[in-house]
Write a protein that holds these residues in place. Structure first.
Motif, PDB file in Angstrom:
ATOM      1  N   VAL A 174       0.828  -1.207   0.000  1.00 36.68           N
ATOM      2  CA  VAL A 174       0.000   0.000   0.000  1.00 36.68           C
ATOM      3  C   VAL A 174       0.862   1.256   0.000  1.00 36.68           C
ATOM      4  CG1 VAL A 174      -1.650   1.356   1.362  1.00 36.68           C
ATOM      5  CG2 VAL A 174      -1.987  -1.108   1.079  1.00 36.68           C
ATOM      6  N   GLU A 175       1.982   1.222   0.739  1.00 37.96           N
ATOM      7  CA  GLU A 175       2.751   2.435   0.979  1.00 37.96           C
ATOM      8  C   GLU A 175       3.973   2.622   0.098  1.00 37.96           C
ATOM      9  OE1 GLU A 175       1.880   3.016   5.777  1.00 37.96           O
ATOM     10  OE2 GLU A 175       3.843   2.321   5.091  1.00 37.96           O
ATOM     11  N   THR A 176       4.445   1.565  -0.551  1.00 39.34           N
ATOM     12  CA  THR A 176       5.764   1.653  -1.189  1.00 39.34           C
ATOM     13  C   THR A 176       5.834   2.721  -2.270  1.00 39.34           C
ATOM     14  OG1 THR A 176       7.540   0.388  -2.219  1.00 39.34           O
ATOM     15  CG2 THR A 176       5.297  -0.204  -2.868  1.00 39.34           C
ATOM     16  N   THR A 177       4.761   2.884  -3.055  1.00 40.64           N
ATOM     17  CA  THR A 177       4.822   3.918  -4.085  1.00 40.64           C
ATOM     18  C   THR A 177       4.812   5.314  -3.473  1.00 40.64           C
ATOM     19  OG1 THR A 177       2.431   3.723  -4.384  1.00 40.64           O
ATOM     20  CG2 THR A 177       3.834   2.514  -5.922  1.00 40.64           C
ATOM     21  N   TRP A 178       4.088   5.493  -2.372  1.00 35.12           N
ATOM     22  CA  TRP A 178       4.066   6.813  -1.722  1.00 35.12           C
ATOM     23  C   TRP A 178       5.460   7.201  -1.257  1.00 35.12           C
ATOM     24  CZ3 TRP A 178       5.370   8.769   3.060  1.00 35.12           C
ATOM     25  CH2 TRP A 178       4.965  10.083   3.314  1.00 35.12           C
ATOM     26  N   PHE A 179       6.176   6.270  -0.658  1.00 43.42           N
ATOM     27  CA  PHE A 179       7.535   6.585  -0.212  1.00 43.42           C
ATOM     28  C   PHE A 179       8.428   6.944  -1.393  1.00 43.42           C
ATOM     29  CE2 PHE A 179       6.419   4.444   3.825  1.00 43.42           C
ATOM     30  CZ  PHE A 179       6.927   5.376   4.707  1.00 43.42           C
ATOM     31  N   SER A 180       8.201   6.307  -2.541  1.00 40.26           N
ATOM     32  CA  SER A 180       8.993   6.643  -3.720  1.00 40.26           C
ATOM     33  C   SER A 180       8.614   8.003  -4.291  1.00 40.26           C
ATOM     34  CB  SER A 180       8.809   5.554  -4.789  1.00 40.26           C
ATOM     35  OG  SER A 180       9.280   4.308  -4.327  1.00 40.26           O
ATOM     36  N   HIS A 181       7.323   8.345  -4.245  1.00 40.54           N
ATOM     37  CA  HIS A 181       6.887   9.652  -4.741  1.00 40.54           C
ATOM     38  C   HIS A 181       7.537  10.805  -3.984  1.00 40.54           C
ATOM     39  CE1 HIS A 181       4.058   7.222  -6.770  1.00 40.54           C
ATOM     40  NE2 HIS A 181       2.967   7.503  -6.099  1.00 40.54           N
ATOM     41  N   ARG A 182       7.936  10.570  -2.749  1.00 43.72           N
ATOM     42  CA  ARG A 182       8.477  11.658  -1.920  1.00 43.72           C
ATOM     43  C   ARG A 182       9.664  12.358  -2.571  1.00 43.72           C
ATOM     44  NH1 ARG A 182      10.686   9.877   3.096  1.00 43.72           N
ATOM     45  NH2 ARG A 182      10.149  11.796   4.197  1.00 43.72           N
ATOM     46  N   ALA A 183      10.399  11.647  -3.398  1.00 41.19           N
ATOM     47  CA  ALA A 183      11.538  12.271  -4.074  1.00 41.19           C
ATOM     48  C   ALA A 183      11.097  13.478  -4.889  1.00 41.19           C
ATOM     49  CB  ALA A 183      12.234  11.260  -4.977  1.00 41.19           C
ATOM     50  N   LEU A 184       9.893  13.410  -5.469  1.00 46.74           N
ATOM     51  CA  LEU A 184       9.402  14.522  -6.281  1.00 46.74           C
ATOM     52  C   LEU A 184       9.257  15.777  -5.453  1.00 46.74           C
ATOM     53  CD1 LEU A 184       8.190  15.785  -8.838  1.00 46.74           C
ATOM     54  CD2 LEU A 184       5.966  14.819  -8.156  1.00 46.74           C
ATOM     55  N   TRP A 185       8.507  15.705  -4.364  1.00 43.69           N
ATOM     56  CA  TRP A 185       8.290  16.945  -3.617  1.00 43.69           C
ATOM     57  C   TRP A 185       9.509  17.355  -2.796  1.00 43.69           C
ATOM     58  CZ3 TRP A 185       4.339  13.093  -3.138  1.00 43.69           C
ATOM     59  CH2 TRP A 185       4.364  12.306  -1.993  1.00 43.69           C
ATOM     60  N   HIS A 186      10.351  16.419  -2.449  1.00 42.86           N
ATOM     61  CA  HIS A 186      11.586  16.805  -1.760  1.00 42.86           C
ATOM     62  C   HIS A 186      12.482  17.630  -2.680  1.00 42.86           C
ATOM     63  CE1 HIS A 186      11.911  14.303   2.099  1.00 42.86           C
ATOM     64  NE2 HIS A 186      10.648  14.272   1.712  1.00 42.86           N
ATOM     65  N   LEU A 187      12.676  17.158  -3.922  1.00 44.44           N
ATOM     66  CA  LEU A 187      13.543  17.904  -4.833  1.00 44.44           C
ATOM     67  C   LEU A 187      12.900  19.216  -5.278  1.00 44.44           C
ATOM     68  CD1 LEU A 187      15.089  15.182  -4.816  1.00 44.44           C
ATOM     69  CD2 LEU A 187      15.572  15.570  -7.239  1.00 44.44           C
ATOM     70  N   VAL A 188      11.568  19.206  -5.443  1.00 45.70           N
ATOM     71  CA  VAL A 188      10.883  20.436  -5.861  1.00 45.70           C
ATOM     72  C   VAL A 188      10.956  21.490  -4.773  1.00 45.70           C
ATOM     73  CG1 VAL A 188       8.626  21.428  -6.378  1.00 45.70           C
ATOM     74  CG2 VAL A 188       9.354  19.342  -7.535  1.00 45.70           C
ATOM     75  N   PHE A 189      10.511  21.162  -3.570  1.00 45.43           N
ATOM     76  CA  PHE A 189      10.515  22.146  -2.488  1.00 45.43           C
ATOM     77  C   PHE A 189      11.935  22.457  -2.012  1.00 45.43           C
ATOM     78  CE2 PHE A 189       6.016  20.839  -2.027  1.00 45.43           C
ATOM     79  CZ  PHE A 189       5.439  22.106  -2.108  1.00 45.43           C
ATOM     80  N   GLY A 190      12.849  21.505  -2.222  1.00 49.01           N
ATOM     81  CA  GLY A 190      14.235  21.769  -1.863  1.00 49.01           C
ATOM     82  C   GLY A 190      14.962  22.677  -2.851  1.00 49.01           C
ATOM     83  N   GLY A 191      14.311  22.993  -3.974  1.00 53.68           N
ATOM     84  CA  GLY A 191      14.890  23.943  -4.917  1.00 53.68           C
ATOM     85  C   GLY A 191      15.945  23.367  -5.850  1.00 53.68           C
TER      86      GLY A 191
END
Length: 428
Positions: A230-247
């Motif tokens: 259930v959760e594995t794809t969500w943990f992988s998606h985090r890279a998107l918002w981490h890199l986006v908000f991290g600039g």
């Protein structure tokens, strides 16, 4: 490269070698997996590690049934692999890791980050894989884009490996490890990784993030395995918002991120959510009297454009075995962003029914759109030469007429989720 038939890139080719003159698609799988048999990594290790490797390999028990089965050589048998992919209508592949490198407790894609004491051996093991991969790709010139690996524990070493891999001809880009809770690593939004983003942007290296590599260990109970799914794809998606908000994309506009085998139907909704938070926090930062002001302070300057714009400019999706319920969202995702993949040789992949997998997803669509999603986009992102691949596809690629025919009943022995009934768009 031959010219695109649309903004999405790619077009079906007329087969001069086909007696019927059929138009065929040039299919590039943006998600396949390979690796050496365990002992075959030894020549690629530095000699200083040979004795240590021999002792480790002598006691290692492979935990994966598919890596000890008769079909395991699909991971490293170049001739068999080319033949099976061609029979499946595929002429080129992006090659992610699959087998177990030296000194790893499990396949590297899923392995937890090494402790400081484990780093030296694990890093030697990954570098051995990268060197094996360079030879494996060279055995099929122009048909394999190898995805090389790094560890995040030592940024300077990682940057050095990126530069080595480019010089060695590995065109699949770097596999970005995850930083799951408890890993002990800085989160991906941390500026500590800026040298990695800078090197990838400067050298034109795609940054790939594959599902499964960012999940924390949950245990082996039935409930734990279900929660992982259930959760594995969500943990992988985090890279998107981490890199986006991290600039990262603001500081390095040439940086490209590919999210692979994580589905694609979640993307429009998540981009809407990220845009909402971006707008809300940036606005709050101008109102110092509000409780939210501190959450948005400095965000506008550090990250730049809103997330949906970053997606349009910098991001792609390896939409492995794209499913029918995801296809109506293709314009919201971006027709030039979607790259189909077979996931060969995994049993959740579409082999040997990739033609059927393409039909169940893309039947009835404009041929230019199918050509882009089935191969043109991947050729552009990973630098494949379409002139070379078109000549092969003219003999083995699926025909336009074939893929246009809706699939009624899926193959009875197909094991891929591409053929599962009752699919719906994920919330993530």
């Amino acid at each position: 490269m031959s010219g695109p038939a649309s903004a999405a890139g790619g077009a079906p080719r007329s087969s001069g070698g086909d007696p019927a003159g059929a138009d065929r698609y040039t299919v590039v799988s943006a998600d396949c997996h390979a690796g050496a048999d365990l002992l075959d990594y030894r020549p690629y290790l530095a000699a200083a590690h040979h004795e240590e490797f021999d002792a480790w390999a002598a006691s290692y028990v492979n935990p994966y049934e598919d890596l000890v089965a008769d079909t395991a050589d699909r991971n490293w048998n170049s001739a068999r692999r080319l033949a099976e992919l061609e029979r499946d209508g595929i002429v080129a592949e992006v090659v992610f890791p699959n087998t177990i490198p030296p000194f790893f407790p499990s396949a590297s894609l899923m392995a937890p980050a090494p402790s400081p004491g484990e780093f030296r051996r694990r890093w030697a093991g990954l570098r051995a894989h990268n060197r094996w991969l360079a030879d494996f790709c060279a055995a099929a010139p122009g048909r394999r884009a190898g995805v090389f690996q790094i560890l995040l524990n030592d940024v300077e070493e990682a940057v050095g490996e990126i530069r080595w891999a480019v010089a060695a001809g590995l065109t699949g880009g770097v596999l970005l490890p995850g930083t799951p809770p408890g890993s002990g690593l800085p989160e991906l939004h941390s500026p500590v990784y800026d040298p990695i983003w800078a090197a990838c942007a400067d050298l034109g290296v795609p940054v790939n993030h594959h599902a499964g590599s960012a999940s924390p260990p949950l245990g082996d109970e039935p409930a734990a395995r279900a929660v992982f799914m259930v959760e594995t794809t969500w943990f992988s998606h985090r890279a998107l918002w981490h890199l986006v908000f991290g600039g990262a994309f603001h500081r390095h506009p040439g940086l490209r991120l590919v999210l692979t085998e994580q589905g694609s139907g979640w993307i429009p909704g998540v981009l809407d959510m990220l845009d909402y938070y971006h707008g809300r926090l940036v606005a709050a930062a101008t109102r110092s009297a509000t409780a939210e002001a501190r959450f948005g302070a400095g965000l506008a300057d550090s990250m730049g454009a809103r997330p949906s714009r970053v997606w349009r400019d910098n991001c792609f999706v390896g939409a492995s075995f794209m499913r029918p319920h995801e296809v109506p969202l293709r314009e919201l995702i971006g027709l030039d962003k979607i790259m189909w993949g077979s996931d060969y040789p995994h049993d959740e992949g579409t082999y040997p029914y990739s033609r059927e997998g393409l039909r169940i997803a893309y039947a009835g669509l404009p041929r230019e759109e199918v050509a882009a999603m089935a191969g043109g986009n991947a050729a552009r992102v990973y630098g494949f030469d379409l002139d070379l691949l078109d000549a092969i596809a003219a003999k083995v690629g699926p025909t336009v007429e074939e893929i246009a025919e809706p699939l009624g009943t899926p193959p009875a022995d197909a094991t891929s989720p591409a053929f599962a009934r009752g699919g719906s768009v994920r919330v993530w």
